[in-house]
Design a protein around this motif. Structure first.
Motif, PDB file in Angstrom:
ATOM      1  N   HIS A  69      -1.148   0.794  -0.791  1.00 49.65           N
ATOM      2  CA  HIS A  69      -1.865   0.758   0.483  1.00 49.65           C
ATOM      3  C   HIS A  69      -3.073   1.662   0.331  1.00 49.65           C
ATOM      4  N   ASP A  73      -4.894   9.555   0.753  1.00 47.67           N
ATOM      5  CA  ASP A  73      -4.179  10.259  -0.316  1.00 47.67           C
ATOM      6  C   ASP A  73      -3.827   9.337  -1.487  1.00 47.67           C
ATOM      7  N   HIS A  74      -4.092   8.031  -1.331  1.00 45.54           N
ATOM      8  CA  HIS A  74      -3.860   7.058  -2.410  1.00 45.54           C
ATOM      9  C   HIS A  74      -5.172   6.516  -2.970  1.00 45.54           C
ATOM     10  N   ASP A 177       4.490   4.369   0.536  1.00 44.30           N
ATOM     11  CA  ASP A 177       4.920   5.410   1.488  1.00 44.30           C
ATOM     12  C   ASP A 177       5.909   4.876   2.512  1.00 44.30           C
ATOM     13  N   HIS A 217       5.289   9.810  -2.851  1.00 43.99           N
ATOM     14  CA  HIS A 217       5.308  11.275  -2.737  1.00 43.99           C
ATOM     15  C   HIS A 217       6.732  11.799  -2.970  1.00 43.99           C
TER      16      HIS A 217
HETATM   17 ZN   LIG Z   1       0.736   8.758   0.840  1.00 39.89          ZN
END
Ligand SMILES: [Zn+2]
Ligand SMILES: [Zn+2]
Length: 241
Positions: A69, A73-74, A177, A217
């Motif tokens: 996605h 943070d990705h 996630d 994560h």
């Molecule tokens: Zn994430």
């Protein structure tokens, strides 16, 4: 860069003041047809490239980057990584691909307040996350990634275009996630999140036999207890309507 199985490498995220997603490299090394799954936070591309090189993998073997996605943070260091792999294709679910191609960054930042904060913190300009996507996934595809087959599962809820990658023979699940170790799940309050969709997605994943859980994560798990995802879904059920 630990090797999880013959055909799966794990590059742990390096969380700073914000989380940095784990990345994975999939495919038989001899195939020279490898895929990088996810990029990570802004500034976290360099060490991921180095981790790959330290394993003796030639960068030219990385043919594509597949996004679970497109949260910051990705996707934050996707441009850094693509600069080093300019030949690599970019694959992701169509719903988030269509937004990125139009320069719509609502999924990337998730919320307005966060967008302002990140643009200040990282010196990002509007349009920093406009990308052309080479292959738009729908879910239901079986991808041949370097002589290993991975099923694409559309699992919206954390974001509308979240996908999971599932390797049935080895029971490996890369859920982005959507679900983590320790009975945790992804947040469902950001742009394009939907708690009832998340519940359905968890129930869908609960039908799979999973031995390796390789999330975006926190801990990765080998030897996932039977019924783990179902139990996780049930624990969160009252919040997911
Ligand atoms: Zn994430
Ligand atoms: Zn996310």
């Amino acid at each position: 860069m630990p090797r999880i199985t013959e055909d799966v490498y794990y590059i742990p995220g390096q969380d700073a003041f914000m989380p940095d997603a784990h990345a994975y490299v999939l495919g038989k090394p001899s195939s020279q047809n490898l895929s990088l799954i996810d990029a990570g936070l802004i500034g976290k591309g360099g060490y991921k490239i180095q981790s790959i090189q330290k394993e003796g993998i030639e960068l030219s073997a990385i043919k594509r980057i597949i996004m679970t996605h497109t949260h910051l943070d990705h996707i934050g260091c996707l441009a850094e990584i693509l600069k080093q792999l300019p030949w690599a294709e970019l694959w992701m679910h169509q719903l988030e691909a269509d937004l990125l191609e139009q320069g719509d960054e609502r999924t990337v930042y998730g919320m307005e307040m966060f967008k302002g904060m990140c643009q200040l913190q990282f010196g990002l300009k509007p349009g920093a996350f406009k990308f052309q996507v080479n292959r738009k996934l729908q879910g239901g595809e079986t991808l041949d990634l370097g002589d290993t087959l991975w099923e694409v599962i559309h699992i919206p809820g954390h974001s509308m275009g979240s996908i999971g990658l599932y390797h049935r023979p080895m029971k490996i699940l890369i859920p982005g996630d959507v679900v983590y170790a320790d009975y945790a799940i992804g947040r469902f309050d950001l742009f394009s999140a939907d708690s009832s969709e998340l519940k359905k997605s968890l129930m869908r994943l609960a039908e799979l036999e999973v031995d390796f859980l390789l999330p975006g994560h926190n801990q990765i798990v080998k030897g996932l207890p039977k019924g783990y995802i179902l139990k996780t879904a049930h624990q969160w059920e009252s919040y997911l309507r």
